[in-house]
Design an enzyme around this catalytic site. Structure first.
Site, mmCIF file in Angstrom:
data_model
loop_
_atom_site.group_PDB
_atom_site.id
_atom_site.type_symbol
_atom_site.label_atom_id
_atom_site.label_comp_id
_atom_site.label_asym_id
_atom_site.label_seq_id
_atom_site.Cartn_x
_atom_site.Cartn_y
_atom_site.Cartn_z
ATOM 1 N N ASP A 117 58.601 -8.277 -34.597
ATOM 2 C CA ASP A 117 59.324 -9.112 -33.625
ATOM 3 C C ASP A 117 58.424 -10.164 -32.961
ATOM 4 O O ASP A 117 58.911 -10.991 -32.184
ATOM 5 C CB ASP A 117 59.982 -8.233 -32.545
ATOM 6 C CG ASP A 117 61.110 -7.382 -33.104
ATOM 7 O OD1 ASP A 117 61.492 -7.579 -34.270
ATOM 8 O OD2 ASP A 117 61.616 -6.503 -32.363
ATOM 9 N N LYS A 138 64.737 -5.385 -24.014
ATOM 10 C CA LYS A 138 66.044 -5.329 -24.700
ATOM 11 C C LYS A 138 66.157 -4.071 -25.556
ATOM 12 O O LYS A 138 67.155 -3.349 -25.494
ATOM 13 C CB LYS A 138 66.217 -6.570 -25.595
ATOM 14 C CG LYS A 138 67.313 -6.449 -26.645
ATOM 15 C CD LYS A 138 67.488 -7.701 -27.475
ATOM 16 C CE LYS A 138 66.697 -7.786 -28.739
ATOM 17 N NZ LYS A 138 67.133 -6.945 -29.876
ATOM 18 N N ASN A 139 65.132 -3.832 -26.368
ATOM 19 C CA ASN A 139 65.237 -2.749 -27.352
ATOM 20 C C ASN A 139 65.089 -1.355 -26.745
ATOM 21 O O ASN A 139 65.302 -0.359 -27.437
ATOM 22 C CB ASN A 139 64.224 -2.960 -28.487
ATOM 23 C CG ASN A 139 64.642 -4.126 -29.370
ATOM 24 O OD1 ASN A 139 65.760 -4.615 -29.260
ATOM 25 N ND2 ASN A 139 63.745 -4.562 -30.236
ATOM 26 N N ARG A 147 69.075 -4.545 -43.972
ATOM 27 C CA ARG A 147 69.122 -3.590 -42.861
ATOM 28 C C ARG A 147 70.196 -2.506 -42.992
ATOM 29 O O ARG A 147 71.088 -2.387 -42.136
ATOM 30 C CB ARG A 147 69.277 -4.335 -41.531
ATOM 31 C CG ARG A 147 68.199 -5.396 -41.340
ATOM 32 C CD ARG A 147 68.299 -6.086 -40.002
ATOM 33 N NE ARG A 147 67.846 -5.264 -38.900
ATOM 34 C CZ ARG A 147 67.860 -5.641 -37.629
ATOM 35 N NH1 ARG A 147 68.316 -6.821 -37.298
ATOM 36 N NH2 ARG A 147 67.428 -4.849 -36.691
ATOM 37 N N ARG A 163 70.630 -13.891 -27.009
ATOM 38 C CA ARG A 163 70.815 -12.460 -27.295
ATOM 39 C C ARG A 163 69.696 -11.633 -26.674
ATOM 40 O O ARG A 163 69.930 -10.516 -26.232
ATOM 41 C CB ARG A 163 70.756 -12.231 -28.821
ATOM 42 C CG ARG A 163 72.048 -12.225 -29.550
ATOM 43 C CD ARG A 163 71.819 -11.745 -30.967
ATOM 44 N NE ARG A 163 71.130 -10.455 -30.958
ATOM 45 C CZ ARG A 163 70.266 -10.040 -31.882
ATOM 46 N NH1 ARG A 163 69.987 -10.791 -32.922
ATOM 47 N NH2 ARG A 163 69.704 -8.864 -31.781
ATOM 48 N N CYS A 209 71.998 -9.132 -42.175
ATOM 49 C CA CYS A 209 71.861 -10.224 -41.214
ATOM 50 C C CYS A 209 70.743 -11.130 -41.695
ATOM 51 O O CYS A 209 70.135 -10.877 -42.734
ATOM 52 C CB CYS A 209 71.623 -9.712 -39.807
ATOM 53 S SG CYS A 209 69.963 -9.165 -39.525
HETATM 54 C C1 LIG Z 1 67.641 -2.947 -31.337
HETATM 55 C C2 LIG Z 1 66.285 -2.701 -31.886
HETATM 56 O O1 LIG Z 1 65.558 -1.834 -31.424
HETATM 57 N N1 LIG Z 1 65.892 -3.513 -32.859
HETATM 58 C C3 LIG Z 1 64.556 -3.366 -33.419
HETATM 59 C C4 LIG Z 1 64.583 -2.272 -34.454
HETATM 60 O O2 LIG Z 1 65.545 -2.623 -35.431
HETATM 61 P P1 LIG Z 1 66.036 -1.500 -36.449
HETATM 62 O O3 LIG Z 1 65.985 -0.187 -35.808
HETATM 63 O O4 LIG Z 1 67.323 -1.981 -37.027
HETATM 64 O O5 LIG Z 1 64.908 -1.557 -37.545
HETATM 65 P P2 LIG Z 1 64.384 -0.315 -38.405
HETATM 66 O O6 LIG Z 1 63.142 0.207 -37.781
HETATM 67 O O7 LIG Z 1 65.509 0.627 -38.592
HETATM 68 O O8 LIG Z 1 64.064 -1.016 -39.791
HETATM 69 C C5 LIG Z 1 62.827 -0.894 -40.459
HETATM 70 C C6 LIG Z 1 63.046 -1.053 -41.947
HETATM 71 O O9 LIG Z 1 63.748 0.085 -42.441
HETATM 72 C C7 LIG Z 1 64.893 -0.287 -43.160
HETATM 73 N N2 LIG Z 1 65.932 0.744 -42.941
HETATM 74 C C8 LIG Z 1 66.202 1.169 -41.671
HETATM 75 C C9 LIG Z 1 67.159 2.143 -41.438
HETATM 76 C C10 LIG Z 1 67.853 2.686 -42.527
HETATM 77 O O10 LIG Z 1 68.724 3.545 -42.382
HETATM 78 N N3 LIG Z 1 67.558 2.243 -43.778
HETATM 79 C C11 LIG Z 1 66.609 1.275 -44.028
HETATM 80 O O11 LIG Z 1 66.374 0.892 -45.169
HETATM 81 C C12 LIG Z 1 65.277 -1.668 -42.568
HETATM 82 O O12 LIG Z 1 66.077 -2.405 -43.468
HETATM 83 C C13 LIG Z 1 63.907 -2.260 -42.336
HETATM 84 O O13 LIG Z 1 63.416 -2.830 -43.528
HETATM 85 O O14 LIG Z 1 63.290 -2.135 -35.038
HETATM 86 C C14 LIG Z 1 62.851 -3.312 -35.743
HETATM 87 C C15 LIG Z 1 61.505 -2.986 -36.364
HETATM 88 O O15 LIG Z 1 60.559 -2.801 -35.391
HETATM 89 C C16 LIG Z 1 62.797 -4.486 -34.788
HETATM 90 O O16 LIG Z 1 62.511 -5.647 -35.522
HETATM 91 C C17 LIG Z 1 64.106 -4.672 -34.044
HETATM 92 O O17 LIG Z 1 63.949 -5.614 -33.020
HETATM 93 C C1 LIG Z 2 65.528 -8.122 -34.685
HETATM 94 C C2 LIG Z 2 65.688 -7.968 -33.361
HETATM 95 O O1 LIG Z 2 66.761 -7.393 -32.768
HETATM 96 P P1 LIG Z 2 68.025 -6.647 -33.445
HETATM 97 O O2 LIG Z 2 67.515 -5.410 -34.090
HETATM 98 O O3 LIG Z 2 68.883 -6.361 -32.268
HETATM 99 O O4 LIG Z 2 68.623 -7.614 -34.438
HETATM 100 C C3 LIG Z 2 64.675 -8.422 -32.391
HETATM 101 O O5 LIG Z 2 64.752 -8.007 -31.218
HETATM 102 O O6 LIG Z 2 63.778 -9.215 -32.770
#
Ligand SMILES: CC(=O)N[C@H]1[C@@H](OP(=O)(O)OP(=O)(O)OC[C@H]2O[C@@H](n3ccc(=O)[nH]c3=O)[C@H](O)[C@@H]2O)O[C@H](CO)[C@@H](O)[C@@H]1O
Ligand SMILES: C=C(OP(=O)(O)O)C(=O)O
Length: 416
Positions: free
Chosen positions: A304, A22-23, A121, A396, A116
């Site tokens: 995850d 998915k990711n 996030r 999802r 969420c």
């Molecule tokens: C669609 C997808 O690929 N989702 C994955 C992606 O989510 P996603 O990319 O949203 O997660 P991030 O790696 O960005 O988040 C890591 C941490 O950084 C923080 N943060 C991130 C960006 C930002 O601009 N500011 C900030 O503070 C987030 O709140 C979190 O605490 O990586 C996560 C961490 O491996 C996984 O759990 C999700 O499944």
């Molecule tokens: C947190 C997840 O996905 P998303 O970043 O799409 O919410 C996930 O795949 O476990």
């Protein structure tokens, strides 16, 4: 609303084919916005998030054709540069259209995703990186408005490691003017898969798979053909299910090197794991042993997989400590697992799990994607019936999970 009814206690055996990640699929679909040519994609999983992304990209004017395992994208006729709240609120990954739209069309309007269940996030790092590349960005009424005649290469150091942040900036940088350096880049295999696709499209990227990505922008990208990597989280979920319930299952079309940290922990728990080029076999005959871990960025233990492994720890011999370091609120499954008979206490960002002999089936509520998966694992191991509500969270991110589980002996059905 659909629910899952599980009659627990069945040993699992046989073979399961793992779907595309998915990711990886979500950013890769967005890469279709970066070229006017055809992008041919294999191994796109059948999931709700993929359908949502295809719907969003369709609204922007991307043509999407699905024919068996092949998905063809064409971005020759992009007519709209906006990701509305209605789409973004159902799937945070919609933010991934921001980088490509801005890079190719000089403009984008994308709804802020908002918080969420698992945490707040924010997307401040995506915005900070694009601003460093010369984009003018303002936020108004819940929308990010971004403009840039042509993005310019820049050195960007993100405050923390962010997966979709790295992907957004990477997709912006490939069409920017000059060199972009992304420091502290995410090294998740899904980022690498996206980078490999971009290179196949003509992008110039060095340091793929490391935390230091150097991108030299090109004037335009061309079409390519790419197969999405296996879903390491689906793989890990099935491995945990077998480890919790007992059995002998071979997972096909997946690779062990995508999830070394989780495999080490499963071995510590007592699972016997063997693997080849594109398969992993798991055998479990005894009660699992308690295993402590903390979640970290790749190549560490993935957040995850935290909830699914916790379900296993609940049934283990001994006490374990599970520390969540990525998201501030990712223990929503704890209360529900406790309702099934688990003994979990939370202290700050650590869950202390005292292993119990068994789960007893009960009605439970899915709260987020991986929390739902942990409840499925618990239900498979439980005595009696478990009814899981709100499985739209599960849909999802899992490709026909109950069908795959039934095929290896689970007693699980989707009910209305
Ligand atoms: C669609 C997808 O690929 N989702 C994955 C992606 O989510 P996603 O990319 O949203 O997660 P991030 O790696 O960005 O988040 C890591 C941490 O950084 C923080 N943060 C991130 C960006 C930002 O601009 N500011 C900030 O503070 C987030 O709140 C979190 O605490 O990586 C996560 C961490 O491996 C996984 O759990 C999700 O499944
Ligand atoms: C947190 C997840 O996905 P998303 O970043 O799409 O919410 C996930 O795949 O476990």
């Amino acid at each position: 609303m659909d629910k899952l009814l599980i009659r627990g206690g069945q040993r699992l055996s046989g073979e399961v084919t793992i779907s595309g990640a998915k990711n990886a699929a979500l950013p890769i679909l967005c890469a279709g916005l970066l070229t006017a040519d055809d992008l041919l994609l294999g191994n796109i999983p059948q999931l709700q998030d993929v359908s949502t992304m295809i719907k969003l990209l369709g609204q922007l004017g991307l043509r999407v054709k699905q024919d068996g395992d092949l998905t063809t994208l064409n971005g020759n006729d992009i007519t709209r540069l906006e990701a509305p709240y209605e789409m973004v609120k159902t799937m945070r990954a919609s933010i991934l259209v921001l980088g490509p739209l801005l890079a190719r069309f000089g403009e984008a309007k994308v709804s802020l995703p908002g918080g969420c269940a698992i945490g707040s996030r924010p997307v401040d790092q995506h915005i900070k990186g694009l601003q460093a590349m010369g984009a003018e960005i303002h936020i108004d009424a819940g929308y990010i408005y971004a403009k840039a005649k042509r993005l310019k290469g820049a050195r960007i150091v993100t405050d923390m490691i962010t997966v979709t942040g790295t992907e957004n900036l990477l997709m912006a940088a490939v069409l920017a003017d000059g060199e972009t350096v992304l420091e502290n880049a995410a090294r998740e295999p899904e980022v690498t898969d996206l980078a490999n696709l971009l290179v196949a499209m003509g992008a110039r990227i060095e340091g793929i798979g490391t935390d230091h990505l150097v991108i030299n922008g090109v004037a335009k990208l061309h079409g390519a053909r790419h197969d999405v990597i296996a879903d390491r989280i689906e793989t890990g979920t099935f491995l945990c299910a077998v480890a919790a319930v007992g059995g002998d299952v071979t997972l096909k079309r997946t690779r062990s090197h995508l999830l070394d940290a989780a495999l080490d922990k499963l071995r510590e728990a007592g699972a016997i794991l063997t693997s080849g080029e594109d398969w992993i076999r798991v055998q479990m005959a005894a009660r699992p042993k308690a295993v402590s871990f903390r979640t970290t960025e790749y190549p560490g233990f993935p957040t995850d997989m935290q909830a699914q492994f916790m379900a296993l720890n609940c049934l283990a011999d001994g006490t374990s400590h599970v520390t969540e370091t990525i998201f501030e609120n990712r223990f929503m499954h704890v209360q529900e697992l406790n309702r099934l008979g688990a003994a979990i206490d939370i202290e700050g960002n650590t869950a202390i799990i005292n292993g119990v002999e068994k789960f007893i089936g009960a009605p439970v509520m899915a709260t987020d994607l991986r929390a739902s998966a942990s409840l499925v694992i618990a239900g498979l191991a439980a005595q009696g019936e478990t009814l899981i509500e709100r499985i739209y969270h599960l849909d999802r991110g899992y490709d026909r999970m109950e069908v795959k589980l039934s095929s290896i002996g689970a007693n699980i059905e989707r009910v209305k």
